[in-house]
Design an enzyme around this catalytic site. Sequence first.
Site, short mmCIF file in Angstrom:
data_model
loop_
_atom_site.label_atom_id
_atom_site.label_comp_id
_atom_site.label_asym_id
_atom_site.label_seq_id
_atom_site.Cartn_x
_atom_site.Cartn_y
_atom_site.Cartn_z
N ASP A 59 107.12 -18.17 94.08
CA ASP A 59 106.43 -18.00 95.51
C ASP A 59 104.88 -18.12 95.22
OD1 ASP A 59 105.07 -17.06 97.68
OD2 ASP A 59 105.93 -15.08 97.52
N GLU A 138 82.34 -20.77 71.92
CA GLU A 138 82.47 -19.71 71.23
C GLU A 138 82.44 -18.64 71.96
OE1 GLU A 138 78.41 -20.35 69.35
OE2 GLU A 138 79.12 -22.00 68.31
N GLU A 140 82.49 -14.51 72.64
CA GLU A 140 82.24 -13.17 71.94
C GLU A 140 82.83 -12.21 73.14
OE1 GLU A 140 77.56 -14.70 70.98
OE2 GLU A 140 78.14 -13.39 72.84
N GLU A 191 78.99 -9.80 65.90
CA GLU A 191 77.77 -10.20 66.65
C GLU A 191 76.68 -9.07 66.71
OE1 GLU A 191 76.10 -12.12 68.53
OE2 GLU A 191 77.40 -13.87 67.85
N GLU A 198 82.70 -12.19 67.39
CA GLU A 198 82.97 -13.71 67.67
C GLU A 198 83.96 -14.22 66.70
OE1 GLU A 198 79.30 -16.13 68.71
OE2 GLU A 198 80.04 -17.34 67.53
N HIS A 247 78.70 -19.73 74.38
CA HIS A 247 78.26 -21.19 74.21
C HIS A 247 79.42 -22.19 74.00
CE1 HIS A 247 74.95 -18.24 72.01
NE2 HIS A 247 75.14 -18.23 73.54
N ARG A 318 66.43 -21.68 71.38
CA ARG A 318 67.83 -20.97 71.88
C ARG A 318 67.50 -20.33 73.20
NH1 ARG A 318 72.07 -20.85 67.78
NH2 ARG A 318 71.05 -21.78 65.84
N GLU A 338 74.93 -28.16 73.21
CA GLU A 338 75.53 -26.94 73.29
C GLU A 338 74.89 -26.17 74.72
OE1 GLU A 338 75.17 -22.51 71.17
OE2 GLU A 338 73.86 -24.13 70.58
N ARG A 340 74.42 -23.22 76.61
CA ARG A 340 74.36 -21.55 76.13
C ARG A 340 74.63 -20.57 77.26
NH1 ARG A 340 72.71 -20.54 71.26
NH2 ARG A 340 71.60 -18.82 71.96
#
Length: 449
Positions: A59, A138, A140, A191, A198, A247, A318, A338, A340
Site C-alpha cells: 500500500d 563522510e 558524522e 570527531e 566519523e 562532506h 575549508r 568535496e 562540504r
Amino acid sequence: MAAVEERKGLDARDVIARVQEENIEFVRFWFTDILGQLKSFAIGREELEEAFEQGMGFDGSSITGFNRIEESDMIAMPDPATFKLLPWRSREHKVGRVFCDILTPEGEPYQGDPRFVMRRALARAKDMGFDHYYLGPELEFFLFKNDQGTEILDRGGYFDLTTLDVASDFRRDVVFTLRELGIPVEYTHHEVGPSQHEIDMRYADGLDMADNTMTYRIAVKEVATEHGYYATFMPKPLFGENGSGMHTHQSLFQGDRNAFFDADDKYFLSDVAKSFIAGQLHHARELAALFAPSVNSYKRLVPGYEAPVYVAWSRRNRSALVRVPLYHPGKEKATRAELRCPDPSCNPYLTFAALLQAGLEGIEKGYELPEPIERNLYDLTEEERLSLGVNHLPETLGEAIEEMAGSEVVEKALGKHIFPRYIDLKREEWAQYRVQVTPWELDRYLAVT
C-alpha cells in the site's frame, strides 16, 4: 513487468540458491520514502522466487510522499545485486536484505521512488558521455547514552586516541559490520565534538553509494544498540558544539579516465570539472533544502562551527562550500570536488541525484567557475564577501524551501511527482516549527516583557 536496468553482481538465481543453501529464513525488502526514511517488510524464502519475477505488492498511500489512497497499489521489485545477510540478526535464523525499485501496477518505474530519481540522474550522465559518478560521503554522528536525551559518553576531540574515547570498540564493530555488508571502510576516528564520530566508506558509484549510505546509517544504529548506546545523525544535537556533516567527494569518469583531471590546467581541473563545480555553486541555494533538509540543519550551518555557509570554492580553505584537494603526481584518478555543506540526515538518493543534475547542468550550459578564494571567509565582513561575489546559503529551512520552490533544476532532478510533495512536506514542517514557543524564548522574554 518492465525491468529496471540490471547491475553487476548477484542475479536472482544466485540469490535464490544462496538462500536455500544457507537456510536463510527471511529476506527483508528495503526502500525509502521521499524524506529518506528506510522502509522495510519481510518475506519468507518460499516467496522469493515469485518476488523476483513479479515483485511484491504493498500500500503506497501509507508511505510519506507516495500516492494517494485511490492510487495506492505499488510493487516492490527486489534488486538482486544488493542482496546481503544482515550481520545483526541471529546466525541461527538468518535474515537477508535487498533494496527494491518501486514500480506501478503496470510495471513501469514509479516516479515517486527516490531510487528511480537517482537512476534517472545517472542515465543523464551516461547520455552525456560519463560512465561513472563516483561519490565518497563522510557521515558524522553522535553517540549518546540513550535516545531520551543528549548525555555524552566522552569528552574526546578530533583524532583523540585516549581514555576519553570510550567508543573505539564500537567503531571497530561498525567497521566489521559494514565489511560483512560489502561496504569497505577507509578510516575511522573521533570527531571534533564530544562523543562525535566519523567512519568513512570507500568511494563507490552513484546508486551503490546511495544504497550504502542508507545501509551505513542503519548499521551504525544497530551496532550502537548492541553496545547499549544510541547513535544519531541529527545535524546539531548539542548547543555550542560542532554539528554533524556529510562532506561529499564527487568525480565523473569516462571509462577508467577521470574526467575531472587536466594536467595542463594550473589547478589540474578540466573544463568538465570546472563547469560541474560551477553548476553546484550556482544552484547551491536551490539545493539546500535537500542536502540540509530539517529545521535543525540550519542550526549547524552557522559561522564558527566549521560548517561552510559561503558559496565559493577553494583548494585549501575549508570555509568554502567546495574544496578541491591538492593534486599529487600519479594520483590523477583522485581528482575530485568535496562539497562540504550536506548533512547526514538527508535523503541520499534525492541529494546525490540533485547534486549530479546541478553539475551536469553546469557542464551542459558551460557555466564558468570563478577563481578560488583561499582566504578564511569567516574572517571577512559581509561587505567584503559581497564584493568578492560570495553569496551564502539560506539561514533557515523556510528560506531554503522557498528557494527550492522556484528552481527549474531541482524540479527537473526530482521530477513532477516528488518535487511538489517534498516542498509541501517541508513547508508544513517549517510551519509547525514557527509556532513553537521554546525555552530560549521564555528565558529571554518572559521576565522582561
